[in-house]
Design a protein around this motif. Structure first.
Motif, PDB file in Angstrom:
ATOM      1  N   VAL A 266       0.852  -1.179   0.000  1.00 52.62           N
ATOM      2  CA  VAL A 266       0.000   0.000   0.000  1.00 52.62           C
ATOM      3  C   VAL A 266       0.894   1.237   0.000  1.00 52.62           C
ATOM      4  O   VAL A 266       1.676   1.440   0.927  1.00 52.62           O
ATOM      5  CB  VAL A 266      -0.919   0.016   1.239  1.00 52.62           C
ATOM      6  N   LYS A 267       0.794   2.046  -1.057  1.00 48.66           N
ATOM      7  CA  LYS A 267       1.640   3.229  -1.151  1.00 48.66           C
ATOM      8  C   LYS A 267       0.889   4.505  -0.802  1.00 48.66           C
ATOM      9  O   LYS A 267       1.482   5.496  -0.380  1.00 48.66           O
ATOM     10  CB  LYS A 267       2.222   3.322  -2.560  1.00 48.66           C
ATOM     11  N   SER A 268      -0.419   4.505  -0.984  1.00 46.12           N
ATOM     12  CA  SER A 268      -1.210   5.683  -0.693  1.00 46.12           C
ATOM     13  C   SER A 268      -1.458   5.804   0.811  1.00 46.12           C
ATOM     14  O   SER A 268      -1.924   4.858   1.453  1.00 46.12           O
ATOM     15  CB  SER A 268      -2.548   5.615  -1.434  1.00 46.12           C
ATOM     16  N   ALA A 269      -1.174   6.969   1.387  1.00 48.03           N
ATOM     17  CA  ALA A 269      -1.389   7.189   2.824  1.00 48.03           C
ATOM     18  C   ALA A 269      -2.871   7.084   3.159  1.00 48.03           C
ATOM     19  O   ALA A 269      -3.255   6.536   4.203  1.00 48.03           O
ATOM     20  CB  ALA A 269      -0.841   8.553   3.220  1.00 48.03           C
ATOM     21  N   GLU A 270      -3.711   7.574   2.266  1.00 46.75           N
ATOM     22  CA  GLU A 270      -5.162   7.526   2.509  1.00 46.75           C
ATOM     23  C   GLU A 270      -5.656   6.088   2.556  1.00 46.75           C
ATOM     24  O   GLU A 270      -6.429   5.712   3.449  1.00 46.75           O
ATOM     25  CB  GLU A 270      -5.892   8.299   1.409  1.00 46.75           C
ATOM     26  N   VAL A 271      -5.208   5.269   1.578  1.00 46.45           N
ATOM     27  CA  VAL A 271      -5.600   3.850   1.561  1.00 46.45           C
ATOM     28  C   VAL A 271      -5.054   3.136   2.780  1.00 46.45           C
ATOM     29  O   VAL A 271      -5.736   2.335   3.420  1.00 46.45           O
ATOM     30  CB  VAL A 271      -5.093   3.177   0.266  1.00 46.45           C
ATOM     31  N   SER A 272      -3.805   3.445   3.139  1.00 41.47           N
ATOM     32  CA  SER A 272      -3.183   2.808   4.303  1.00 41.47           C
ATOM     33  C   SER A 272      -3.942   3.130   5.578  1.00 41.47           C
ATOM     34  O   SER A 272      -4.167   2.254   6.420  1.00 41.47           O
ATOM     35  CB  SER A 272      -1.726   3.276   4.420  1.00 41.47           C
ATOM     36  N   ASP A 273      -4.357   4.372   5.737  1.00 40.41           N
ATOM     37  CA  ASP A 273      -5.111   4.776   6.934  1.00 40.41           C
ATOM     38  C   ASP A 273      -6.456   4.072   7.000  1.00 40.41           C
ATOM     39  O   ASP A 273      -6.907   3.650   8.075  1.00 40.41           O
ATOM     40  CB  ASP A 273      -5.323   6.290   6.936  1.00 40.41           C
ATOM     41  N   LYS A 274      -7.115   3.942   5.836  1.00 42.30           N
ATOM     42  CA  LYS A 274      -8.419   3.272   5.812  1.00 42.30           C
ATOM     43  C   LYS A 274      -8.271   1.799   6.172  1.00 42.30           C
ATOM     44  O   LYS A 274      -9.078   1.254   6.943  1.00 42.30           O
ATOM     45  CB  LYS A 274      -9.047   3.412   4.419  1.00 42.30           C
ATOM     46  N   LEU A 275      -7.236   1.137   5.623  1.00 40.67           N
ATOM     47  CA  LEU A 275      -6.997  -0.267   5.964  1.00 40.67           C
ATOM     48  C   LEU A 275      -6.712  -0.421   7.454  1.00 40.67           C
ATOM     49  O   LEU A 275      -7.192  -1.358   8.099  1.00 40.67           O
ATOM     50  CB  LEU A 275      -5.824  -0.820   5.143  1.00 40.67           C
ATOM     51  N   ALA A 276      -5.915   0.491   7.998  1.00 41.67           N
ATOM     52  CA  ALA A 276      -5.594   0.432   9.425  1.00 41.67           C
ATOM     53  C   ALA A 276      -6.860   0.569  10.272  1.00 41.67           C
ATOM     54  O   ALA A 276      -7.026  -0.123  11.286  1.00 41.67           O
ATOM     55  CB  ALA A 276      -4.594   1.529   9.780  1.00 41.67           C
ATOM     56  N   GLU A 277      -7.763   1.453   9.847  1.00 38.84           N
ATOM     57  CA  GLU A 277      -9.019   1.645  10.577  1.00 38.84           C
ATOM     58  C   GLU A 277      -9.873   0.373  10.556  1.00 38.84           C
ATOM     59  O   GLU A 277     -10.407  -0.057  11.587  1.00 38.84           O
ATOM     60  CB  GLU A 277      -9.791   2.809   9.939  1.00 38.84           C
ATOM     61  N   LEU A 278      -9.995  -0.239   9.367  1.00 39.54           N
ATOM     62  CA  LEU A 278     -10.805  -1.448   9.242  1.00 39.54           C
ATOM     63  C   LEU A 278     -10.170  -2.627   9.988  1.00 39.54           C
ATOM     64  O   LEU A 278     -10.860  -3.429  10.610  1.00 39.54           O
ATOM     65  CB  LEU A 278     -10.989  -1.802   7.760  1.00 39.54           C
ATOM     66  N   ARG A 279      -8.839  -2.718   9.935  1.00 37.33           N
ATOM     67  CA  ARG A 279      -8.162  -3.807  10.639  1.00 37.33           C
ATOM     68  C   ARG A 279      -8.282  -3.650  12.144  1.00 37.33           C
ATOM     69  O   ARG A 279      -8.354  -4.645  12.873  1.00 37.33           O
ATOM     70  CB  ARG A 279      -6.695  -3.856  10.210  1.00 37.33           C
ATOM     71  N   ALA A 280      -8.317  -2.413  12.624  1.00 33.42           N
ATOM     72  CA  ALA A 280      -8.520  -2.179  14.060  1.00 33.42           C
ATOM     73  C   ALA A 280      -9.886  -2.699  14.494  1.00 33.42           C
ATOM     74  O   ALA A 280     -10.038  -3.273  15.581  1.00 33.42           O
ATOM     75  CB  ALA A 280      -8.378  -0.691  14.373  1.00 33.42           C
ATOM     76  N   LYS A 281     -10.887  -2.512  13.627  1.00 40.10           N
ATOM     77  CA  LYS A 281     -12.224  -3.037  13.934  1.00 40.10           C
ATOM     78  C   LYS A 281     -12.204  -4.560  13.990  1.00 40.10           C
ATOM     79  O   LYS A 281     -12.832  -5.173  14.874  1.00 40.10           O
ATOM     80  CB  LYS A 281     -13.228  -2.550  12.878  1.00 40.10           C
ATOM     81  N   ILE A 282     -11.484  -5.182  13.030  1.00 36.84           N
ATOM     82  CA  ILE A 282     -11.374  -6.639  13.031  1.00 36.84           C
ATOM     83  C   ILE A 282     -10.689  -7.127  14.303  1.00 36.84           C
ATOM     84  O   ILE A 282     -11.091  -8.120  14.907  1.00 36.84           O
ATOM     85  CB  ILE A 282     -10.612  -7.120  11.780  1.00 36.84           C
TER      86      ILE A 282
END
Length: 374
Positions: A266-282
């Protein structure tokens, strides 16, 4: 546990500049014209990284076509000279290795029937001592991750650092959609043990059906596999072996054109932040799942104690059937597959039975055993 493999990146020994990586060619080299003509058509597509062909064919039953033999190596050499494609074949004995190397074959692979036998793998490994040649190892016929890993280790310890695995699916009993069940979890587990190991998918042998090759190939790339090996024949209808799973070079090109390649990083900071948010929920949900499973086990132990106090057997078949009948429809309503739900319930129920057995047999020495879905 990570494997301690000494291997080179795939790009150092099969860097053709083509993406995705495609190894293709006929299941069997049948005639010189058939092999060379197929090779020319594959090269013309501009999508093939290496030419594969079966020279020696280990067949399930005697009397079936078992490969053209050593003469096919000369045909393969001609195909390479005329198309420039590197060549790849299966080897099953030390003698095969010697003949292939003498004929200038670029890449070798160990087949599924060989991987299942450590004696055979060791014979091949011994023949490879001191040789700098790429070797790919197919998974064993049966779903045994240790056998697959063991074969890779034997080849690597022979000094082969240009190493890759081939995921071709596993035999299973009964009729299924696939010729060989993919059992993706085993390929994923291998990747977990050896993250640096390239894995090539073989959708031809997984499907046994040319119509499903594109579907399986796409899933393989979605799971971050490094390439595909696809059987391609100039005229599949008259192929001497595995006709149903071979495609024409033109059909192969169409399959590759329709593959969507996705990036593992993941190179995009925006995409990375969104993935981090969803993974935190998981992560939070996983914690709750483990907590609830632990609560269930505590209740199961209370049931075990009650059964012990009242001389009641551990296994209650009617209760297990009741669990399935109630939970599977509920899971379906929540868009969980019946297969997944049953496997999950089997694991939980087996652990409950194990804990109850410990309570009922406390103080008695018990042999180690695995409890199946009871």
């Amino acid at each position: 546990m990570k494997l301690n493999l000494n291997i080179q990146p795939l790009s150092t020994w099969l860097n053709t500049g083509k993406e995705p990586l495609v190894i293709a060619g006929p299941c069997s080299a049948e005639t010189e014209d058939q092999l060379v003509a197929t090779a020319h058509l594959l090269a013309k597509t501009g999508k093939v990284s290496a030419l594969r062909a079966g020279i020696w064919k280990p067949r399930t039953r005697p009397g079936e076509f078992e490969g053209i033999g050593s003469i096919g190596l000369e045909w393969l050499k001609r195909a390479k000279e005329e198309t420039g494609l590197p060549t790849a074949i299966e080897v099953a004995t030390g003698k095969h290795v010697e003949e292939a190397l003498k004929s200038g074959v670029d890449i070798l692979w160990v087949g599924a029937r060989s991987t299942v036998n450590p004696f055979t793998v060791q014979e091949i490994a011994d023949a490879l001592q001191g040789v700098d040649v790429p070797v790919m190892v197919k998974n064993p016929v049966n779903p045994d991750l240790s056998l697959w890993i063991g074969a890779l280790e034997r080849i690597n310890r022979a000094g082969i650092t240009k190493l890759a695995a081939i995921h071709r699916g596993f035999s299973s009993f009964g009729n299924t959609t696939f010729r060989n069940e993919p059992m993706w979890d085993l390929a994923i587990s291998l990747k977990t043990h050896a993250p640096e190991l390239p894995i090539i998918n073989d959708p031809s042998h997984i499907t046994g059906n040319r119509d499903l090759i594109g579907y399986v190939a796409q899933k393989a790339f979605d799971l971050d596999m490094q390439g595909v090996m696809i059987e391609s024949h100039i005229d599949p209808a008259v192929a001497w072996t595995d006709a149903k799973q071979q495609v024409t070079p033109a059909a192969l090109a169409d399959i590759i054109d329709n593959i969507t390649l996705r990036k593992p990083d993941v190179k995009s900071a925006e995409v990375s932040d969104k993935l981090a948010e969803l993974r935190a929920k998981i992560d939070k949900i996983d914690d709750l799942v483990i907590q609830k499973v632990a609560e269930r086990m505590n209740i199961a132990e209370q049931i075990g104690q009650y059964k012990k106090d009242n001389d009641i057997t551990i296994l209650q078949v009617n209760r297990w059937e009741e669990i399935l009948q109630k939970r599977i429809p509920y899971a379906n309503a929540l868009k969980l597959s019946a297969e997944f739900t049953e496997k999950l319930l089997e694991l939980v129920h087996a652990e409950s039975i194990r804990r109850q057995a410990e309570i009922l047999n406390a103080g008695q020495e018990q042999p180690a055993e695995k409890l199946s879905h009871v």
